[in-house]
Scaffold this active site. Structure first.
Site, short mmCIF file in Angstrom:
data_model
loop_
_atom_site.label_atom_id
_atom_site.label_comp_id
_atom_site.label_asym_id
_atom_site.label_seq_id
_atom_site.Cartn_x
_atom_site.Cartn_y
_atom_site.Cartn_z
N HIS A 1 -21.04 4.88 -22.84
CA HIS A 1 -22.06 4.09 -22.11
C HIS A 1 -21.72 4.10 -20.58
CE1 HIS A 1 -23.24 2.55 -26.19
NE2 HIS A 1 -21.70 2.46 -26.32
N SER B 1 -24.39 18.82 5.32
CA SER B 1 -25.85 18.57 5.46
C SER B 1 -26.38 18.97 6.82
CB SER B 1 -26.06 16.96 5.35
OG SER B 1 -27.11 16.61 6.13
N LYS C 1 -21.30 14.61 5.59
CA LYS C 1 -21.46 14.95 4.10
C LYS C 1 -20.99 15.93 3.76
CE LYS C 1 -24.09 13.15 1.43
NZ LYS C 1 -25.46 13.30 1.40
N GLU D 1 -23.90 20.88 -8.89
CA GLU D 1 -25.11 20.50 -9.21
C GLU D 1 -25.91 21.65 -9.56
OE1 GLU D 1 -26.33 17.30 -5.73
OE2 GLU D 1 -25.31 18.71 -4.88
#
Ligand code: ARG
Length: 460
Positions: A155, A276, A282, A289
């Protein structure tokens, strides 16, 4: 050139030709188509349709066509309906009138099945090789931190401590199943359809077993109608590809989290991350992804072909031409994602202090304590209650497990024996999980050795 036309008074309209042509994508089957036609020429010789000299002319011409196909101009001006038509046109240009015999007793319905099977067979091997490479990288990563402890989650809440290699081996198992599934998909593709004709079986007495041997197929199909309308082998591949992508996607999801500032467990290499355009600080996990994103595309490919096939009447229907794009797409995305995942794994470095601290600070040892009480004679339900109260008390007082002493534990509940205090440290409880398949250090060491051994047999 058309492979049909006698029955028509006018040719197909420009719009229909544009709409129905498949050369743009099925050209990818050219090598398979040529290989199949060369074997078919040998079969035609055996049934007396081609002389040895004609067969040789055809086989040689196809060899040279295949060679020329590497040149960028090969498809210039080609308006053929599909790759099968193109191959025969090229054959006629090179070998002359004998090309008119090559399609004797053969249908494109079985030819496309044959080509697709030949192509898929190799694609399964490619994907399996890439899977094995990724599995090997996971084992190498495990070897970098053999004793690192992480909290395992259920969970998405800290549940029980496990060894980092145990976690990595979980992905090894998923990928090993994918490797098997792709082997099964290959096995199902590896059956010769040739000899089935359009749907009723060829009108020529081909030795189908000989054709199967010639093309390296394990068996011959048993029913010509089934062959004409069957794309199960493509669906099997798409399911295997989808399952593999699903596993890669879950690994990506984990590692996107684990490499975040919030977790700080993993450092991904500069080579597999990006910055970025606006925020200078970043370092984004785009590779992971994209793997996660591409899994959606591959699952879409499976859905696409399932829906295409559902409700088609026996046997071949032109709808089935729509099988190729999703299969090519899935194969490409799977191969690319496997390569990318391997590079990410090879670049990753675990910072073991972070997950160790996460395990120490939380109550992942609660089950270890409850089970120790049960081993010492307290019925498990009561043990569960006692430890539950201990956790509640600690949460209220802001104490972590290692803040408790053996004396305090005994005062909290007399069932706690002094030696149980060792279990307040996550690494101790893991030693009770030496059941096969568990996270006990010896079990994990054995599992790692077995995984290496299994991988050594996973070459294709
Ligand atoms: N290009 C077709 C396909 O990919 C094979 C040709 C069979 N066409 C036909 N009209 N029977 O399915």
């Amino acid at each position: 050139m058309k492979l049909w036309g006698g029955r028509f008074e006018t040719g197909p309209s420009e719009i229909f030709e544009r709409f129905s042509g498949s050369l743009d994508f099925d050209r990818r089957l050219l090598a398979a188509d040529i290989r199949g036609s060369q074997a078919f020429a040998r079969a035609l010789e055996r049934v007396g349709i081609l002389s040895a000299e004609e067969r040789a002319r055809i086989v040689e011409a196809f060899d040279s066509i295949l060679q020329d196909s590497a040149s960028p101009s090969f498809y210039d001006g080609a308006t053929d309906e599909d790759v099968h038509t193109l191959a025969i046109r090229k054959l006629k240009e090179r070998a002359g009138a004998v090309a008119d015999k090559i399609h004797t007793g053969r249908s494109r319905n079985e030819q496309v099945s044959l080509d697709f099977r030949l192509w898929l067979r190799e694609e399964c091997d490619r994907a399996r090789g890439l899977l094995a490479g990724l599995m090997s990288a996971l084992l190498d990563l495990a070897a970098c931190n053999p004793a690192a402890v992480i909290p395992g989650y259920t969970h998405m809440r800290r549940a029980q401590a496990v060894l980092w290699p145990h976690y990595l081996l979980a992905y090894f198992e998923m990928l090993a199943r994918d490797w098997e599934r792709l082997g099964e998909a290959r096995r199902r593709a590896n059956v010769l359809p040739l000899g089935s004709g359009a749907l009723a079986g060829s009108g020529f007495p081909f030795d189908r077993e000989a054709m199967a041997r010639d093309l390296g197929f394990e068996a011959v199909t048993r029913n010509s109608m089934d062959v004409s309308g069957d794309r199960d082998f493509a669906l099997d591949f798409l399911y295997a590809a989808s399952a593999a992508m699903l596993h890669l996607s879950r690994l990506a999801e984990d590692w996107i989290l684990y490499s975040s500032e919030e977790f700080g467990w993993l450092e991904l290499g500069d080579g597999v991350t990006s910055g970025s355009s606006l925020m200078p600080q970043k370092k984004n996990p785009d590779s992971l992804e994209l793997i996660r994103g591409k899994s959606g595309r591959v699952i879409g490919c499976l859905t696409s072909l399932l829906v295409t096939m559902k409700g088609l009447p026996m046997t071949y229907d032109r709808d089935m031409q729509e099988d190729k794009v999703p299969v090519f797409e899935a194969a490409d995305q799977l191969a690319g994602s496997l390569e990318m995942a391997r590079a990410v794994v090879e670049s990753a470095k675990l910072n073991p202090a972070k997950p160790a601290a996460a395990a120490e600070e939380s109550w992942v040892v609660a089950t270890d304590l409850a089970e120790a009480l049960a081993r010492a004679g307290t019925p498990f339900h009561q043990a569960h209650q006692i430890v539950g109260r201990l956790v509640l008390e600690s949460v209220r007082a802001g104490r972590k497990p290692s803040d408790w002493t053996a004396e305090e534990l005994a005062r909290f509940a007399p069932e706690f024996k002094p030696e149980m205090a060792a279990l307040l440290h996550p690494a101790a409880g893991m030693r009770s999980r030496e059941v096969p398949g568990g996270t006990g250090p010896e079990s994990v060491a054995r599992a790692l050795a077995e995984a290496r051994e299994r991988l050594a047999h996973m070459r294709v």
